[in-house]
Each structure stands twice: as structure tokens, then as C-alpha cells.
Design an enzyme around this catalytic site. Sequence first.
Site, PDB file in Angstrom:
ATOM      1  N   HIS A   1       0.706  -1.013  -0.055  1.00 61.87           N
ATOM      2  CA  HIS A   1      -0.254   0.025  -0.140  1.00 61.87           C
ATOM      3  C   HIS A   1       1.187   1.523   0.139  1.00 61.87           C
ATOM      4  O   HIS A   1       0.742   2.638  -1.192  1.00 61.87           O
ATOM      5  CB  HIS A   1      -0.748  -0.099   1.298  1.00 61.87           C
ATOM      6  CG  HIS A   1      -1.744   0.638   1.467  1.00 61.87           C
ATOM      7  ND1 HIS A   1      -3.580   1.265   0.523  1.00 61.87           N
ATOM      8  CD2 HIS A   1      -1.791   2.503   1.505  1.00 61.87           C
ATOM      9  CE1 HIS A   1      -3.759   2.385   1.411  1.00 61.87           C
ATOM     10  NE2 HIS A   1      -2.839   3.002   2.037  1.00 61.87           N
ATOM     11  N   GLU A   2       1.313   1.609   1.044  1.00 62.99           N
ATOM     12  CA  GLU A   2       2.429   2.170   1.102  1.00 62.99           C
ATOM     13  C   GLU A   2       3.866   2.900  -0.288  1.00 62.99           C
ATOM     14  O   GLU A   2       3.588   3.816  -1.348  1.00 62.99           O
ATOM     15  CB  GLU A   2       3.345   2.388   2.699  1.00 62.99           C
ATOM     16  CG  GLU A   2       2.328   2.776   3.584  1.00 62.99           C
ATOM     17  CD  GLU A   2       1.637   3.635   3.599  1.00 62.99           C
ATOM     18  OE1 GLU A   2       2.014   4.445   3.348  1.00 62.99           O
ATOM     19  OE2 GLU A   2       0.932   3.531   4.446  1.00 62.99           O
TER      20      GLU A   2
END
Length: 211
Positions: free
Chosen positions: A28-29
Site C-alpha cells: 500500500h505505502e
Amino acid sequence: MGLLSLLSTDPLAFVIVAAALVLSLTVHEFAHAWSADRLGDPTPRRSGRVTLNPVSHLDPFGALLLLVAGFGFARPVPINPANLGRWGTVAVAAAGPISNLLIALLCALLLRFLPESAWFAGSDLSTLGRVLFTVLSVNVVLAVFNLIPIPLLDGSRILGGLVPSLGRSLAQFEAMPFSFVLVMGFIYLASEPIGRVIGAVQNWVFQFILS
């Protein structure tokens, strides 16, 4: 309920959920950082965030919350909206939830098209089945949760990009002291309706797989 409760009751489930969370939060990051980097903002690369190394993305306090309280967070990727423009900022905000949806889709396709013998052991899920269902579930939760349009979440940044006047107000709120505490308090108080929405999406996905 935190992950620690699983450690004594089902150690394998603890390992699977913890690994799924580390994988999903890292991707996600990374998706935020990679998309910003590709769109011309060097800030994430300078911060060492264009990497799939979990150490660069996980937040110690956020991880502790996951263990104890059952919800937490990773380190937000720093970006400079001036380098991205309005639509670039929206694209970077959307990249995180999209990455989780892609992981969930991959797991759903595997579960949909693999023979049941691959993910069932008798009447129970096999280890592969548990891993796929867990990774799928975790990524659906992360995608839906982060799309909620409240401050500090990706949904608010997407909404702020689409409605600039609202975006300025949200940015002002996020710059306020204790905004993080206020948002965490709101999420805690609203956990039941948020959980119902996420549960409804999960049920729909599982019905698609099992139909």
C-alpha cells in the site's frame, strides 16, 4: 481485538494474519511512493520510501496498536503536492487502495479457479486456503477503510482533489494539533458502522468466490 489474542489460541492464524498485514501495508505505502515518484515528485525517493522493504514503511506505534487493539497504521509517505498538481495528488492517494484491490483480486481469482482440493483439507481450509482468504480479507479491509473520506485517510485526499475547497479545509484540519487523536477517536467510536460496511463488501466478495 488485537492480534495478540490469536497468539495463544491459534499461533498459525497469528503468523498468517501478521504476514498478510505486513505484506499489504508495505505494498500500500510502496504504491503511494512509486506513483508519486513516477509522476515527478522526488520526495518519496529522498525519504527512502520507493522500496518494498517493510522496515521503511511500518510504524512502531501503529504496529503496536495492531497487536493490542486490532487496528493500526503504517508510516504515511511524504509527498509534495506542488510537484504533482491536483490530479497527480489524487492519483497518488488512490494508488494505495488500488494496490490492495489488485492483491484482493489476485487472491479471489486464485480461490475462484483453483480446484477446491487445493484450498480445502477435508471440511476445513488448508493452509493455502487460510493464507489466500486472509490476504484477500486483509486487503479488502485496507482498501475499503482507506477510501472512507475522513481526514488522514486516502479517501479524504481523493475527495479533496476532486473538490478543492473541501480539500483546503481538510488540509487545515490535518495541520491542527491533536488532529490524529481526534481521527483515531472518531474511528474507534464509529467502528461498528465502519465494520458493517467493510463486512458487507467482504461478504459480496466471498459469495463471488464460492458461487
